[in-house]
Structure formats: C-alpha cells, structure tokens
Design a protein around this motif. Structure first.
Motif, PDB file in Angstrom:
ATOM      1  N   GLU A   1      35.889  16.700  -4.942  1.00  0.00           N
ATOM      2  CA  GLU A   1      37.023  15.895  -4.476  1.00  0.00           C
ATOM      3  C   GLU A   1      36.981  15.666  -2.984  1.00  0.00           C
ATOM      4  OE1 GLU A   1      38.808  14.398  -6.598  1.00  0.00           O
ATOM      5  OE2 GLU A   1      37.776  15.510  -8.171  1.00  0.00           O
ATOM      6  N   ASN A   2      36.456  16.644  -2.226  1.00  0.00           N
ATOM      7  CA  ASN A   2      36.515  16.514  -0.768  1.00  0.00           C
ATOM      8  C   ASN A   2      35.284  15.891  -0.154  1.00  0.00           C
ATOM      9  OD1 ASN A   2      39.032  17.882   0.356  1.00  0.00           O
ATOM     10  ND2 ASN A   2      38.381  19.254  -1.245  1.00  0.00           N
TER      11      ASN A   2
ATOM     12  N   TYR B   1      43.561  14.743  -2.726  1.00  0.00           N
ATOM     13  CA  TYR B   1      42.353  15.574  -2.665  1.00  0.00           C
ATOM     14  C   TYR B   1      42.390  16.768  -3.596  1.00  0.00           C
ATOM     15  CZ  TYR B   1      40.831  12.972   1.420  1.00  0.00           C
ATOM     16  OH  TYR B   1      40.418  11.975   2.259  1.00  0.00           O
ATOM     17  N   PHE B   2      43.588  17.289  -3.896  1.00  0.00           N
ATOM     18  CA  PHE B   2      43.624  18.562  -4.607  1.00  0.00           C
ATOM     19  C   PHE B   2      44.175  18.490  -6.016  1.00  0.00           C
ATOM     20  CE2 PHE B   2      41.932  20.979  -1.304  1.00  0.00           C
ATOM     21  CZ  PHE B   2      42.434  20.511  -0.112  1.00  0.00           C
TER      22      PHE B   2
ATOM     23  N   THR C   1      48.346  13.085   0.647  1.00  0.00           N
ATOM     24  CA  THR C   1      47.026  13.655   0.938  1.00  0.00           C
ATOM     25  C   THR C   1      46.704  14.798  -0.012  1.00  0.00           C
ATOM     26  OG1 THR C   1      47.599  13.258   3.225  1.00  0.00           O
ATOM     27  CG2 THR C   1      45.572  14.445   2.821  1.00  0.00           C
TER      28      THR C   1
ATOM     29  N   LYS D   1      44.455  24.990  -0.496  1.00  0.00           N
ATOM     30  CA  LYS D   1      43.761  26.041   0.261  1.00  0.00           C
ATOM     31  C   LYS D   1      44.512  27.376   0.148  1.00  0.00           C
ATOM     32  CE  LYS D   1      42.224  27.217   4.849  1.00  0.00           C
ATOM     33  NZ  LYS D   1      42.159  26.904   6.259  1.00  0.00           N
TER      34      LYS D   1
END
Lengths: 440, 437
Positions: free
Chosen positions: B159-160, B177-178, B173, B370
């Motif tokens: 994904e990143n 991405y997550f 965001t 994260k």
C-alpha cells in the motif's frame, strides 16, 4: 407524464417560435419574452430560435466596410473583426484551459480506450476481436476436475456457503433487506473468507495477497487502430507463482486457422472512448520488485441496480478486456515491447458477479502480435450465467394464494461455489489422481 | 383486616385508604368467619391505565415491562424496547471532545484498568500453562510467526510503496494507505491462526460493519415546555462503524468473575451530557451487533478500528493536545466495545431489568496503521437505568494499553524497526478462545 409531453412538444417545436402552455398542454404561438420558465435554461429548450450565424466572406482585393469607427451597429455594414485580446496573465476564473491541440501529449491519430464504465455494444464478440482471441464455452478441464474433486472441499460446505449467502442477503442490515450495492461486495468477501480457510490444508495458498484500487495500463494496435485498457478494474488476487498454461501447444497452434468474427457494419471501435491526448503506457499498477508479480484472479462486481448496471454480455466483455489488459502489461514487462508469440503463455482468471449470477472467464495470452487478424490467437474460456441461488426473498411470493417462491434462500446450486473454489485453488492445488482417472 | 359494607365503599377517600391498606370487602358472614382460606372473589384493584396520576403512570410502566418480560422472541423483546422514538444523545465513538473517556465511563458505568487482564500478561508466547478455565498454549511457532511478519510487511509495502497511487483526498490519508493494509492483515491473521484457534474457522469476518446500541442511564427533570417538571430518563445511542470485526458462534470466556471487586472507580460526572458536548437527535433506535439475531455467529471476538485523520497524533500534537491522544483512543474503545457487548447481551434476551447472568467479553484493536492500542472489555451489567442501578454493585470493566508502534518507518521497499512485541500481542488477542476448544 405531463412533463414528458411538454418536453416532447418543446423538442418538436424547436426553433419554430412556438411554445407549449404548460397548464393546458397545447401548442401556442405566444410572446416568449414575457414568459420566464425557471426550471430549465431557455437555450436548452429552444424558446428562442438561435440567431443565424452569418459567415464573414473574405473577397481578396475588396475592403470590408465595417461600423468599427462608428461604434454602433449599422444594418448595411459588416461586423468588424478585432484582434484577440490577451490579458497578459492567467486569471484562473477566466481561463478556458488549454485546447486539446495545444496539450503536449496530443496526437493526430486517435486512440480508443476501454475503461471500467465501458459497455461494448457487441459484447463478447467485440472483446474477442479486440483481443484477437478464440472463445471456448465452459471452463478448462483442469478447473472442472478440481471442482469435482471431493478432497478439495470445505467442511460442511453447503451449510457454510448458504450461511454466507444468508448473511449477505438478509442479516447484514438493520433494515428489512440490504440493497444490492451493500450485499454484492459482502457476499464476495464472505465467499473469499471461506476459500481462505483452506490454506490450513494447502499452505501454498497463503502465498497470495489481495490488491484493490490499483490501475492497469496496456496498449496495442489492432489493424492500424490503437487501443488501450486503462484504469481501476476490480479486486486482484496476486500470487508469487504464475499459473501454468491450460491449453497444449497443439491447441495453441490450431488457433492459427480460426477466423475472428466481425460484425460489419458496426465498427470494432464502437463504445470505446476516443481520445487524441494520450500516452502509450504499459503499467501493471505495481512497481518493480513487488513480491507478488503474477496476477491470479480478478474479481469484478456489478453492484448497481439502476441503468448504470452491466448486462451479462457487457460484463463478460469487461472481464475479457481487463484480463487481457493485465496480462499484456505483464507480458510486455517480461518479454519486451516487440510483438511476438510467447513461448510460455500467460494465464489469468476473472470472476464477475452481481450478487447472484456468476460469470467465469479464464484468459490465456499466447501472443502479443495483435496487428493483423491472422496468426496465433489468444484463448478465452467462458462459463456464463452461473446462478449461485435462484431466490433470496424476505417475504414469500404468493400468486393466487399459492406460494410460488418461499421466503428465505431457495434454489441453491452448489456447483457454482465449487467452480468458484476451484478457480481459487487453481495453481496451488492439483486435483487428486482418482478424479483424473475417472474423468479420462 | 378491616371489613366495610358495599355502600361505604362508594366513598372515594375510603377507596384510596383501602388501596393503601390492602383491605378487602366482605359481604357475607361465611367469608367473615374464615377470611384467609379462600381466594379473592373479585379481581385485584389496580390503578387506572389512562388517568393522569403517578399511580396510573406506574401501572402503565408495569404493563409495558410485563409485555417485555413475556415477549416470545428476542426480536420482539428488542422491538418493544426500541420502538418508541424520543430525543436521545448521540454518542460518537471518534469524538473530538476533551476528556471524553471519563464522560463515556460514566454513561456506560465502566471502570478503566490500564494494562491487559491476567490472561495476556501471565501467559507468554513460549509458556504452556492451564490457568483456571482458560487454556494458553504455545501460541505460534517461529516459522509461522516469521511468515506472518513477512505477510504484514508485504501488505504494508504494497500500500505504501509498490502500488502506484495518486495523492489521497483531504483527511483521507489513513484510510487511503492503511485501510487495504488492515484488510489484508486481518484476513492473514484469521487464516493463519485458525489452526491454533478452531473458533476462527467457524468465524465470520465483516468489513465495514455497523454496530448500534441504545440504552438509558440517569434521569432528568424536563426544564420547560408542556411537560415541565416531569422526570424523563436520559437516552443514549451509539452508531459505530468499525473497520472490520470477527464474530464467532461461541462466547468468549470471562476475564474476571461476574462479581469481581474492581480496584478502579467509575467516575461520576454531575454535569448534564450537553456539556461534553453531546447533541440530541431523534431517529430509529437500533440495537445491532453487525448481523441480525438469526445468524449463528452472535458473539463478538475482536474489532479493528482505524482512527480518522482528525484524531491523528500529529494533528493533536500540533494543537497542544498530546495528552488527548490516549484519551481519545480510550473513549473510542469504551464506547465501541460497550455498544458491541451490550448488543450481544440483548441478542441473548438480557436487558436493563433482566440483568446478564454471565459476563460478555470482547476485544478491540485501535490503530492508525503504525500505532496499535489493545483493549479488552467485560460487560457485567446492563442495568444502567435509575430503577435498576440503585442497588447494583456490578461495574463493567475495560482494560487497555498505551499505543505501541508496529514499525518505525517505511523507506522505499523496506520496513524499518519492526516491533515483534506488538505482533505477538495481536496474535495473543486472536488466539483467545473458550477452554473447550
């Protein structure tokens, strides 16, 4: 209904100076300037006949006498033409934007783009012509063997699949029944969850990953027209190892004699988006070094209920085109940009569903030499319109006091899920020997 | 017992006295001789159903409760409890209110204990022990753990880095991405750990489910209007949309007994909920765990929440609200898990007047991709309304950790500083199951 009558009458009377009286729905010639109809722009409905545009005729040698110096319109004199005024700086509110011809990527030759909303008129025939493929009805026998293999089944398969369908169709909402936009993706994720449980038995199934919202780009020339496949297509299951070719070399060679079906007078470029500003790009959607470079299965959903939904033949065409696009991008990366016949054909699967009907496609890319319609063709196996269940009704359907369709799930067909599972397991699991022996 | 003749009974003051004193009318000598041996000749004298009196209101409430007690099915019980729409406070799980976790603890009668229950702290990855009725076994062998770790890293990098993406929309965001990374991570966890935890084989994995709960807690006096002076219960509604959740057919075992003496106190907030701020709306009252009652998987296992960009720690640090980072995570966990466990309990037929006879347990993981925070919740009581709460010593309990990072940075095609402990705790969470399995 009244509005439709008004609209049709207005359209018929466009430019004639007549309008329609909305109250009595009769055509009348009336003074339109006094009548303000706020629900629609007047230019849209031809309330005023547009002024006839008179071309300025330039006769060399003759000086055009204009009313420029008088600064007011005079009936007998020509309209002056002034040089275009340049503001000197770009005002974003007054900027019409660059014209197509001035854009850096503008090309004279048109390119025909297939995107996720394209609905081809000729459906599968057109997709086969565009991808230079031969159609075989039904799934290849390797997958059918895997579908009938009793060892590669989930425990309580029928019960669990019916539970998955009931969850998607009945239980997933606070309302009485969920809408198709809701139950279609939920059904797919439930079925995939069931399939993933088999990775306990076959560890090589865990060498796969799902990717959503990725964009593919591939271009090719077919009989002097340039075509492209672009954009987001669906949920892609990537794997570390490629799928083995399904057709033997003899079958691939035999496609040379197959003649592609044309549909004259309809052009093969119909319904494709014609663009003049384009870039000839080949992109799988993933950068180099991606640990799962091989596309395994593409899952396409058809969740819309309105006119925007795909008819089965349009959905099948979309499946074929995107499978081809993904494979072509990967083939160009592996074998280079030059068109050629591939030594090891690339294989990919596509499954599309609208929540009840499943379409299965297996695409084998044998050649990237697509300019002429002769030579080796690609192969498409298509299994169309497979129902997973017949009805999922919250209330029973009763006609003349007889229950025609009972409430709940009815008409469940386990064969469709077995094909779905077989396509999931294909590449990681070999069918057991006794099934092959009984089949041969 | 005093006896009165029928003529005197017509006197209304006498009737009231008789209602209070529970007197009986006797109208012949046979009954007067042996009053106790016979059943009442007349039906019991009950207050009116339709009068504008406190007794009538109480009678109406009792009739309503009798209907709920006697409801033939759970769906009918929930329908009776939620059919009437009134203005209620809408409790947002991801809120920007300051110190919302204390308020939410007060609304849900939850005591917060930092750290995880004994089950997760005592049993390490490499111990084989049997503690009470919870079995902890060697969670995951090293090769399996390495495989899970590599799957996580690949999903993160996909994904990143590997997938070509356009720039995300404003405030999207984390979702950009997550969210797909978490989809892949949860699927991988459920699949790989199903070997050790057979409960996960029968589980149901929902993506973007809906969880709703409606309850009443506390009372207020109506300040103005035609109902001024009357006493109303305060109603709350939670409408939660976790990123994903795992539902199982068997209930998870309790962390502590039902009548456990919790060392922490439930904070009591004397201010009205409007001051949080909480806002009132009136719409359908829903009680929903993610699926209807007819589904076999009616018990919850784990929820995964992805925080919104507005709650991202970078933004809160810039706004001088660093202490609020953990507060908001706690508030999210308490409200989401209370709603989920409460709805699970109601699906089993419990409600505020029929309190739970066994604790309902669920877990959740709140992350921004994260940083991961782990929370466990045990619902010990549903009796939160004023009538039932006066003598109720039970409290709901929420355990939680501070947020811990899964990795340091993602540079190009490499994940740097991967933290094994976070992954091990995630594995432990998913391996929690009843003793019988």
């Amino acid at each position: 209904m009244a509005e439709l009558v008004v609209l049709r009458s207005l359209w018929n009377n466009l430019g004639t100076g007549k309008s329609i009286c909305k109250r009595c729905l009769q055509t009348k010639t009336c003074d339109l300037i006094a009548v303000r109809q706020f629900y629609v722009t007047s230019s849209l409905f031809g309330k005023r006949r547009p002024p006839a545009i008179e071309e300025d005729i330039e006769i060399p040698g003759l000086e055009r006498i204009t009313f420029a110096d008088r600064m007011y319109r005079v009936p007998g004199l020509a309209e002056p033409t002034f040089p275009e005024w340049n503001r000197g700086w770009r005002d974003p509110f007054q900027d019409p934007g660059p014209k197509y011809e001035e854009m850096p990527l503008f090309k004279e030759k048109a390119c025909y783009v297939f995107n996720q909303k394209t609905k081809l008129l000729e459906g599968v025939k057109q997709a086969l012509w565009l991808t230079k493929s031969k159609l075989i009805e039904g799934l290849p026998k390797q997958i059918l063997c895997l579908a009938e293999d009793p060892d590669s089944r989930i425990e309580n398969e029928d019960d669990r699949v019916q539970r998955a369908i009931s969850h998607a169709r009945f239980w997933d909402t606070t309302e009485v029944r969920p809408r198709k936009e809701k139950y279609c993706p939920v059904l797919l994720s439930n079925l995939l969850h069931l399939c993933r449980m088999l990775s306990l038995r076959y560890p090589s199934l865990s060498k796969r990953i799902l990717a959503e919202n990725y964009k593919v780009a591939a271009y090719w020339t077919r009989e002097s027209s340039l075509f492209q496949v672009r954009g987001i297509n669906g949920l892609l299951l990537n794997s570390t190892s490629p799928l083995a070719p399904l057709a033997t070399q003899e079958e691939v060679q035999a496609t040379e004699s197959h003649i592609l079906e044309t549909f004259y007078p309809v052009s093969p470029t119909i319904d494709l988006q014609e663009v003049h500003v384009y870039e000839e790009k080949n992109d799988t959607g993933f950068r180099q070094g991606y640990p799962y470079p091989h596309a395994h299965t593409l899952y396409i959903l058809n969740p819309l209920e309105t006119c925007a939904r795909f008819e089965p033949y349009q959905l099948q065409a979309k499946m074929i085109m995107f499978a081809f696009g993904n494979l072509l991008a990967r083939a160009r990366l592996l074998y280079g940009e030059q068109p050629r016949v591939l030594e090891t054909p690339l294989v990919m699967q596509t499954i599309a569903t609208n929540g009840r009907m499943f379409q299965f496609v297996v695409f084998q890319l044998n050649t990237t030499d697509l300019s002429s319609s002769d030579g080796i063709k690609n192969l498409v196996w298509l299994d169309r319109d497979q129902e997973l269940y017949a009805y999922a009704k919250c209330l029973p359907e009763i006609k003349k006091k007889i229950v025609v369709v009972p409430a709940g799930l009815s008409g469940y067909r386990p064969e469709t899920f077995r094909k779905f599972l077989a396509m999931y397991l294909h590449g990681a699991v070999q069918p057991s020997i006794k099934t092959e022996a009984s089949a041969s | 017992m005093a006896a009165f003749c029928v003529r005197c009974v017509g006197n209304s003051k006498l009737t009231n006295y008789m209602q209070l004193k529970q007197v009986r009318i006797l109208h012949n000598e046979v009954l007067a001789q042996s009053p106790t041996a016979l059943s009442p000749l007349y039906p019991p004298i009950l207050p009116s159903l339709t009068a504008k009196s406190k007794a009538a209101k109480q009678r109406r409430r009792d009739e309503y409760y009798k209907k709920v007690y006697a409801a033939p099915s759970v769906q009918e019980k929930i329908r009776l409890l939620t059919c009437l729409q009134r203005l209620k406070y809408v409790v947002n799980t991801q809120t920007s209110a300051i110190n919302a976790d204390r308020w939410y603890q007060h609304f849900t009668k939850t005591a917060y204990l930092s750290g995880l229950p004994e089950h997760f702290t005592n049993s390490g990855m490499d111990q084989v022990a049997e503690t009470g009725d919870i079995v902890t076994s060697k969670a995951l062998s090293d090769p399996d753990f390495e495989e899970l770790k590599s799957l996580f890293c690949t999903a993160l990098l996909q994904e990143n880095f590997y997938m070509r993406k356009r720039t995300p929309f404003l405030y999207r965001t984390i979702e950009h991405y997550f969210s797909p990374f978490l989809n892949n991570a949860v699927s991988a966890l459920t699949t790989l750990l199903a070997a050790q935890n057979p409960l996960l084989k029968e589980s149901s994995l929902d993506f973007k489910p809906q969880v709703n709960f409606y309850w009443m807690r506390g009372e207020r006096v109506v300040p103005r209007g035609h109902r001024k002076g009357s006493v109303d219960p305060i109603r709350f509604q939670i409408d939660d949309h976790p990123h994903s959740q795992i539902r199982v057919p068997k209930q998870l075992p309790e962390f502590v007994p039902l009548d456990y003496k919790v060392p922490a106190e439930v904070p009591v907030i004397k201010l009205e909920p409007d001051r949080l701020p909480l806002f009132k709306r009136q719409y359908d009252n829903h009680i929903f765990i993610g699926t209807k009652v007819t589904d076999p998987c009616v018990y919850g296992h784990t929820q995964f929440h992805l925080i919104s960009d507005r709650m991202h720690r970078g933004r809160l640090t810039k706004a001088n609200l660093e202490d609020q980072i953990e507060v908001r995570l706690r508030a999210n966990a308490i409200s989401s898990l209370f709603a989920w466990t409460g709805a699970q309990a109601m699906y089993q037929g419990f409600w505020s007047h029929e309190d739970v006879t066994r604790p309902f347990v669920s877990q959740c993981v709140i992350t921004d991709g994260k940083y991961y925070s782990f929370f466990c919740y045990q619902l010990n009581t549903l009796a939160l309304c004023v009538e039932t709460d006066c003598n109720n010593p039970r409290k709901n309990i929420c355990w939680g950790t501070e947020s811990m990072p899964l990795y340091d940075t993602v540079e190009e095609n490499d994940v740097k500083g991967f933290n094994d402990d976070t992954l091990k705790l995630l594995v432990q969470f998913l391996l929690y199951r009843p003793k019988a399995l």
